[in-house]
Scaffold this motif. Structure first.
Motif, short mmCIF file in Angstrom:
data_model
loop_
_atom_site.label_atom_id
_atom_site.label_comp_id
_atom_site.label_asym_id
_atom_site.label_seq_id
_atom_site.Cartn_x
_atom_site.Cartn_y
_atom_site.Cartn_z
N VAL A 129 0.81 -1.21 0.00
CA VAL A 129 0.00 0.00 0.00
C VAL A 129 0.85 1.27 0.00
CG1 VAL A 129 -0.22 0.26 2.51
CG2 VAL A 129 -2.08 1.02 1.03
N ASN A 130 2.05 1.20 0.58
CA ASN A 130 2.85 2.42 0.74
C ASN A 130 3.67 2.76 -0.49
OD1 ASN A 130 4.28 -0.04 1.84
ND2 ASN A 130 6.00 1.35 1.60
N ASN A 131 3.62 1.93 -1.52
CA ASN A 131 4.37 2.21 -2.74
C ASN A 131 3.42 2.64 -3.85
OD1 ASN A 131 6.82 1.47 -1.62
ND2 ASN A 131 6.61 -0.67 -2.22
N VAL A 132 3.78 3.65 -4.60
CA VAL A 132 3.04 3.99 -5.81
C VAL A 132 3.56 3.06 -6.91
CG1 VAL A 132 2.55 5.76 -7.53
CG2 VAL A 132 2.75 6.39 -5.11
N PRO A 133 2.70 2.27 -7.54
CA PRO A 133 3.18 1.27 -8.51
C PRO A 133 3.76 1.93 -9.76
CG PRO A 133 0.78 1.40 -8.57
CD PRO A 133 1.23 2.24 -7.40
N HIS A 134 4.89 1.40 -10.23
CA HIS A 134 5.43 1.86 -11.51
C HIS A 134 4.97 0.93 -12.62
CE1 HIS A 134 8.43 -1.33 -11.28
NE2 HIS A 134 8.93 -0.85 -10.17
N LEU A 135 5.38 1.21 -13.83
CA LEU A 135 4.91 0.45 -14.98
C LEU A 135 5.24 -1.03 -14.86
CD1 LEU A 135 5.81 2.86 -17.93
CD2 LEU A 135 3.65 2.66 -16.70
N GLY A 136 6.41 -1.34 -14.28
CA GLY A 136 6.78 -2.74 -14.11
C GLY A 136 5.85 -3.47 -13.15
N ASN A 137 5.47 -2.80 -12.05
CA ASN A 137 4.51 -3.38 -11.12
C ASN A 137 3.18 -3.63 -11.81
OD1 ASN A 137 5.75 -0.96 -8.79
ND2 ASN A 137 6.40 -3.10 -8.93
N ILE A 138 2.77 -2.68 -12.63
CA ILE A 138 1.45 -2.76 -13.27
C ILE A 138 1.39 -3.90 -14.27
CG2 ILE A 138 -0.12 -1.53 -14.82
CD1 ILE A 138 0.76 1.06 -13.32
N ILE A 139 2.39 -4.04 -15.12
CA ILE A 139 2.36 -5.10 -16.12
C ILE A 139 2.58 -6.47 -15.48
CG2 ILE A 139 4.82 -4.84 -16.70
CD1 ILE A 139 1.93 -6.01 -18.99
N GLY A 140 3.39 -6.52 -14.43
CA GLY A 140 3.70 -7.81 -13.81
C GLY A 140 2.52 -8.44 -13.10
N CYS A 141 1.59 -7.62 -12.62
CA CYS A 141 0.51 -8.18 -11.79
C CYS A 141 -0.86 -7.81 -12.33
CB CYS A 141 0.67 -7.69 -10.35
SG CYS A 141 2.23 -8.15 -9.59
N VAL A 142 -1.33 -6.60 -12.02
CA VAL A 142 -2.74 -6.28 -12.24
C VAL A 142 -3.12 -6.23 -13.72
CG1 VAL A 142 -3.02 -5.10 -10.04
CG2 VAL A 142 -2.30 -3.79 -12.03
N LEU A 143 -2.26 -5.69 -14.58
CA LEU A 143 -2.63 -5.57 -15.99
C LEU A 143 -2.68 -6.94 -16.66
CD1 LEU A 143 -3.36 -3.99 -18.48
CD2 LEU A 143 -0.94 -3.41 -18.80
N SER A 144 -1.71 -7.79 -16.39
CA SER A 144 -1.73 -9.13 -16.98
C SER A 144 -2.96 -9.90 -16.52
CB SER A 144 -0.45 -9.88 -16.59
OG SER A 144 0.69 -9.27 -17.14
#
Length: 817
Positions: free
Chosen positions: A182-197
């Motif tokens: 919760v304390n991290n603002v997700p970057h593009l790598g976080n987004i593609i690795g988890c929620v977007l996929s």
């Protein structure tokens, strides 16, 4: 292993053959993103007499071996083979190629070079032209027959009705995305690795008619949250509330279609976690032990593993974490680190004893292995997920601590441990269950129903062990018929240009910044999925993003769909014309049907990046079809030519409708826009993906389309250059700009403390340490590593000065000066 010949002649090995290729004579499409192997196992190749460690891995599944490794390991003694390699390596052409590619950086240079090459096509075709398949008469007739069926018997698409629960006559699929801190603002790598996929797969599953539930939420307990609260002068709960809203806003902008996005700081989390704890306790799967922990007296707390750094006791790597060494991969107890430091304040922690509870993983190991054997053989586990799991099991499991000396967490209900909370990696995966329980009171129909529910977990590779070993052991030990993961999908890492994302240095695009670029979220989704790190690390590149937008979206996909619609509007008064199929049209239908089938096969196997290429292949087929037939000319001819123009236009606009459906998981807003422009029937959205793919005529003769307009805009060079500069880190603290310390510091001089500079330098030291770790793990050239280590040491000296300390460390006892 010597790598002197690798850059010149690449030795590729598969289970069937060993081949040698000269990279200088290969087309660029055969050279793409490759990474140096640091944790891959030795590979058994039939032509080699013993397992041999590859030097590089290709996404195709092939491996690059050095010539020395091949010469040492061939089944027969071939002295002439080594002599041949030596002769080739001495050739001017090969030395010139090696110098151009490597630039003196060895395998790291090869990796960087290949990361700049185009991504591979699943069909091994050039990006600019689809493969020319030989289509049989049977394929053409079958495609024409399917086409003629239309949408008459197809059921209309239905909207989701909540709560979504398993159904007897459906394929019930439960999808989870790794819970973001919760304390991290997700970057593009976080987004593609988890929620977007996970979102793409969930949308696809719904198109296929599966009964899907997609849940996620913020992971809110633990040391990191306490630290963030301290930094911002808020309570942990206030921090969680603040950043949960930030995450929700980011994912909404990226069009992540969760069925429920929750959080772990709930009563349901406490209830379910404590129930699993007691079931493990009652079945003797928990053990007590007194352990030594590192405590920072300056920060007044025990240090979590992630907040300790020191020298690895196994390989002497200087930047090892308190739980694992990034270089040798060995697990570490924080107290075993040499010269440990608190990562928050850089003080040396002290050792204190504390009693804790451990999950008895050795006692559960046989159950785990039986389950893993079944799950990995019947489910779709990515190769890295299997490998990382095997590496944990290879040396036997060890008891894993599940409690921590913290305040912010799920309380341990045992009387002897009432001052402790659950360790986040025992507690956090239980968040999937509690989040579902907050979504529906009938959550157990999903989570205690393994015979009726398929569970897909999406994550980056660093989360694999906790989802494949620790969490399954917790659920197996609880013995409560829990649903365990059937398909574990782990990505590699997405880098930013040629470095890592860094919020502190302003490097890279973070989720809350993407919408400020003026680039639509669908374009972001498209590009992130185009470079999705499925088999190896990949990199976000502004130049490449502009290229893919302008070539693939604007000139290929958008151009075809817009032309098809405009021909209907301009030449046929907005109504789809009568179509009389000729052999050429049937051939196109067969080609498009084949691409659709490939798309479905790949998406079923969660090969999201490769499936996207087949969408683009279809639009390329369509553009070629229009160019060859020239309907804008034929419409001016006689009756037969006008009829031909009508057929080409009608077929093209129907292909555009198919593309709108295939695009829906990737670019939902664009998909809807296309269907709106075509006035497409609602039933088309779930008809095309039935079975192995059903390309039917969804827009029959006489169908009136809507207003047609361009779908995409060009990304201009100056716009991209400005964005690249904005997110390149120059506007935030630049470690290189910090003045160098004086050449000498007099003993006894008290340096002036500069808290702000110390904070910036602490961040810079951490970032530089990560860079050094990565280079060592990749076995980069010694000179490159030495230069980066020197930068790191210089930053540490500057940090010491900013903190008012002597930058030169005191001599250690027992060591010679």
């Amino acid at each position: 292993m010597s790598s002197t010949v690798i850059p010149v002649w690449l030795v590729l090995a598969t289970p069937n053959k060993v081949t040698v290729r000269n990279p200088r004579s290969q087309q660029k499409k055969q050279l793409w993103s490759v990474h140096v192997l640091s944790w891959y196992p030795e590979r058994v190749v039939p032509f080699l007499s013993r397992p041999t460690l590859p030097a590089l891995a290709l996404p195709s599944g092939q491996y690059l071996f050095s010539s020395n490794a091949i010469c040492r390991s061939v089944n027969c003694e071939h002295k002439s083979l080594k002599a041949w390699f030596d002769r080739v390596a001495a050739m001017n052409a090969c030395q010139s190629a090696a110098q151009k590619v490597l630039q003196g950086k060895g395998l790291q240079g090869m990796k960087s070079y290949m990361q700049r090459q185009p991504a591979p096509q699943s069909s091994q075709c050039r990006e600019t032209q689809p493969c020319e398949r030989v289509v049989s008469e049977e394929e053409m007739e079958a495609a024409a027959l399917t086409w003629s069926k239309g949408l008459n018997t197809c059921p209309p698409a239905t909207k989701k009705q909540h709560p979504i629960l398993p159904q007897e006559d459906k394929r019930n699929v439960l999808v989870t995305s790794a819970l973001p801190y919760v304390n991290n603002v997700p970057h593009l790598g976080n987004i593609i690795g988890c929620v977007l996929s996970a979102d793409v797969f969930s949308r696809y599953g719904r198109l296929r008619g599966w009964n899907m539930l997609f849940v996620c939420g913020t992971d809110e307990y633990g040391t990191a949250t306490e630290n963030k609260a301290r930094e911002e002068g808020l309570t942990p709960q206030q921090i969680c509330d603040k950043y949960h809203a930030v995450h929700s806003s980011i994912y909404k902008w990226f069009q992540i279609d969760f069925d429920y996005f929750g959080r772990t700081t709930t009563e349901k989390q406490t209830e379910i976690a404590q129930d699993i704890f007691w079931r493990l306790h009652e079945r003797d799967f928990l053990i007590e032990d007194t352990v030594e922990q590192l405590r920072c007296e300056n920060c007044q707390r025990f240090l979590a593993d992630r907040f300790v750094e020191g020298i690895c006791p196994h390989c002497s790597y200087p930047e090892a974490r308190g739980d694992q060494c990034d270089k040798c991969g060995r697990l570490i107890n924080a107290v075993d680190l040499r010269e440990p430091q608190c990562k928050v304040c850089r003080q040396t922690p002290v050792i204190r004893s504390s009693k804790h509870l451990f999950l008895d993983l050795p006692k559960l190991e046989s159950q785990l292995e039986q389950w893993l054997e079944k799950s990995t053989s019947t489910g779709d586990w990515t190769a890295n997920a299997k490998q990382i799991t095997r590496s944990w099991l290879r040396d036997g499991l060890k008891p894993r601590c599940i409690t921590r000396d913290l305040k912010w967490g799920t309380p341990v209900p045992h009387a002897d441990f009432k001052e402790k909370v659950f360790y986040v990696w025992f507690d956090a995966p239980i968040g999937y269950l509690s989040i579902t329980a907050n979504y529906t009171s009938e959550w157990e129909k999903w989570w205690k129903n393994p015979h009726q529910v398929e569970l897909y977990n999406f994550m980056a590779k660093d989360n694999v062990p906790f989802h494949s070993v620790v969490f399954p052991c917790s659920l197996l030990g609880a013995q409560d018929n829990y649903t365990l993961v059937n398909h574990l999908i782990a990505t590699e890492y997405l880098n930013y240009e040629d470095t890592k994302f860094s919020k502190s240095r302003g490097v890279g695009v973070f989720g809350d910044m993407a919408k400020d670029t003026g680039i639509p979220s669908d374009v972001w989704r498209f590009y992130l999925l185009y470079v999705r790190p499925e088999g190896q690390d990949s990199a976000f590149s502004w130049a490449d993003m502009a290229l893919k937008n302008n070539s693939e979206l604007l000139n290929n996909l958008g151009n075809f769909i817009n032309r098809a619609g405009m021909f209907v509007t301009k030449f046929f008064e907005g109504c789809v014309p009568v179509m009389e199929l000729q052999e050429e049209d049937k051939k196109l239908l067969a080609l498009v049907s084949w691409e659709l089938q490939q798309y479905i096969q790949l998406m079923d196997k969660i090969k999201i990046r490769d499936a996207l290429k087949h969408i683009l292949n279809i639009s390329r087929h369509g553009n070629q079809y229009i160019q060859v037939n020239e309907p804008w000319k034929k419409i001016k001819g006689g009756d037969s030519e006008r009829q031909r123009a009508g057929t080409v236009t009608g077929v093209s606009v129907n292909i555009a409708c198919l593309l709108s459906v295939m695009l829906f998981p990737y670019m939902p807003a664009v998909s809807q826009t296309i269907r709106d422009q075509l006035n497409a029937p609602p039933s088309c959205i779930n008809t095309m993906l039935e079975g192995n793919g059903t390309f039917v005529c969804s827009l029959s003769a006489g169908h009136r389309i809507g207003a047609v307009s361009p779908l995409f805009q060009k990304l201009e060079a100056d716009q991209i250059e400005a964005l690249k500069k904005k997110f390149g880190g120059q506007q935030v603290f630049d470690s290189a700009a910090v003045p160098a310390p004086a050449a000498a510091v007099e003993v006894g001089t008290v340096n002036q403390v500069d808290p702000e500079k110390a904070k910036q330098l602490t961040q810079a030291v951490a970032e530089q340490g990560e860079k050094v770790r990565a280079l060592k793990a990749q076995k980069a050239e010694k000179a490159v590593i030495t230069a980066e280590v020197a930068k790191l040491l210089d930053l540490k000296k500057q940090l010491a000065l900013a903190e008012g300390k002597n930058p030169e460390p005191a001599p250690q006892k027992g060591k010679k000066k």
